[in-house]
Design an enzyme around this catalytic site. Structure first.
Site, PDB file in Angstrom:
ATOM      1  N   MET A 126       0.459  -1.500   0.493  1.00  6.94           N
ATOM      2  CA  MET A 126      -0.008  -0.305  -0.133  1.00  6.94           C
ATOM      3  C   MET A 126       0.478   1.361  -0.226  1.00  6.94           C
ATOM      4  SD  MET A 126      -2.672  -0.315   2.994  1.00  6.94           S
ATOM      5  CE  MET A 126      -4.034  -2.514   3.435  1.00  6.94           C
ATOM      6  N   GLN A 242     -10.107  -5.146  10.527  1.00  4.46           N
ATOM      7  CA  GLN A 242      -9.679  -6.960  11.184  1.00  4.46           C
ATOM      8  C   GLN A 242      -8.257  -6.413  10.941  1.00  4.46           C
ATOM      9  OE1 GLN A 242     -11.022 -10.102  10.217  1.00  4.46           O
ATOM     10  NE2 GLN A 242      -8.917 -10.844   9.692  1.00  4.46           N
ATOM     11  N   GLU A 243      -7.174  -5.930  10.572  1.00  4.47           N
ATOM     12  CA  GLU A 243      -6.166  -5.051  10.090  1.00  4.47           C
ATOM     13  C   GLU A 243      -5.614  -4.670  11.906  1.00  4.47           C
ATOM     14  OE1 GLU A 243      -2.300  -2.606   8.548  1.00  4.47           O
ATOM     15  OE2 GLU A 243      -5.351  -3.393   6.461  1.00  4.47           O
ATOM     16  N   LEU A 338      11.551   1.653  35.244  1.00  3.05           N
ATOM     17  CA  LEU A 338      11.413   0.755  36.408  1.00  3.05           C
ATOM     18  C   LEU A 338      12.706  -0.251  36.249  1.00  3.05           C
ATOM     19  CD1 LEU A 338       7.551   0.455  36.937  1.00  3.05           C
ATOM     20  CD2 LEU A 338       9.321   1.539  37.820  1.00  3.05           C
TER      21      LEU A 338
END
Length: 378
Positions: A126, A242-243, A338
């Site tokens: 994409m 869904q991705e 931490l």
């Protein structure tokens, strides 16, 4: 803690097998994969044999016909172990559904069994150098010439790009039509004119084979068009929930793992004569993280339940993606703090997870775009 009720005993048995597989075939080698910039190709075949790839695909194509929770188990276990080089979810839960939902029967029978077995590794192209979250800005073109489409353009930041044997390419078939001029094509990696650029060196996710892809007069049969010409943008919008859910699932599991590592570390590490975990500041930070992770877990599990019923809408998936990845980055930053100086050492899993997490607020649509999507639905 609120018990999880989403997964059945069968899902949990599958989880044990996935965990065992990953601890044997991936965990011991991930450090070396980070140095080489990609995972061993053979892991894909091993995962296919173990039933970890595309389990949701129908039996007629060689799949198990399983529900989405089997995919969720793989995502959670990969994330819990910090195995960010493994691109199974993109292959199984992002690429495979495009072929299943929009491919012809011939394409499905040709390719889906090979995705299930791991014979073919897949990617989806994409993003371009000038087009990220705004997919309408794609410049890669596909021009029909007789019985073939001729593809020209370039893509970048492509997950699984280096190892990919089959790529879904987002291209413009009608540059003047805006979103309605976008189409999706299946392109095999050995097609003349298709070249893979360098593996991209990233801040984190160093074992993930992210690459540039180049297309120069690449000819593919018109039968390799997924669905209809000009419908690509609509297909992308339909599959993105869904991705984005898969990203949220992984983010929560990563945050949970980071909290557990930090609990273990602060209980063992001493300063000024007592365990780090005995300081009020530490206890309060751990309590805050545990609470926020629990809230995120309940929400993301509810999103999975909705998705199983086909009811997860675009704005809710956007909420899950943006909130879970923001939380993940917040938790990991606190956990690094931490750990003290050791939190900045690459040999500690918390350091790797911290570096790996940052991109999740960017990919699958930036979190700013997620907020825009949500705001438009209000």
């Amino acid at each position: 803690m609120i018990p999880r009720t989403l997964f059945s005993s069968e899902h949990e048995l599958f989880r044990e097998s996935v965990r065992t597989f990953l601890e044997k075939h991936a965990v011991p080698f991930h450090g070396q994969w980070e140095k080489q910039g990609y995972i061993d190709r053979n892991l894909w075949n091993q995962a296919g044999e173990a039933g970890m790839l595309c389990s949701h695909l129908p039996e007629e194509y060689g799949g198990l016909g399983a529900d989405f929770l089997y995919s969720a188990v793989v995502i959670e276990e990969v994330s819990r172990l910090g195995l960010t080089g493994i691109g199974f979810s993109l292959h199984s839960d992002i690429v495979a559904p495009y072929i299943l939902h929009y491919g012809s029967e011939a394409l499905k029978h040709k390719y889906l069994p090979q995705l299930i077995s791991g014979e073919r590794v897949t990617a989806i192209a994409m993003t371009e150098p000038g087009a990220g979250s705004d997919l309408q800005g794609v410049k890669t073109s596909a021009v029909l010439d007789g019985d073939e489409y001729v593809i020209n353009g370039s893509k970048t930041f492509i997950t699984n790009g280096y190892l990919a044997d089959l790529v879904i390419v987002v291209a413009k078939t009608d540059p003047k039509a805006g979103a309605k001029g976008t189409s999706l094509f299946l392109v095999e990696a050995d097609t003349p004119g298709f070249d893979k650029g360098k593996r991209l060196e990233k801040v984190g996710m160093k074992a993930q084979d992210t690459s540039e892809l180049f297309f120069q007069d690449v000819r593919v049969p018109k039968e390799n068009l997924l669905g209809q010409a000009g419908m690509g943008f609509a297909y992308l919008m339909q599959e993105l929930p869904q991705e984005r859910l898969t990203v949220a699932i992984g983010a929560l599991s990563s945050a949970e793992a980071a909290l557990q590592w930090t609990l273990d570390y602060t209980r063992e590490r001493k300063a000024f004569g007592k365990a780090i975990a005995d300081f009020q500041n530490t206890r309060f930070k751990l309590a805050e993280m545990a609470t926020e992770i629990q809230i995120g877990r309940v929400f993301v599990d509810q999103c999975m339940a909705l998705h199983l019923e086909g009811k997860l809408d675009v704005p809710t998936a956007a909420m899950a993606k943006y909130w879970a990845t923001d939380l993940q980055c917040k938790v990991l930053d606190e956990c690094v703090q931490l750990h003290g100086g050791y939190g900045f050492m690459w040999e500690y899993p918390i350091a790797r997870a911290w570096a790996d997490a940052r991109v999740q607020r960017i990919y699958a649509g930036t979190n700013e775009i997620m907020k825009e999507i949500i705001a438009r639905a209000l």
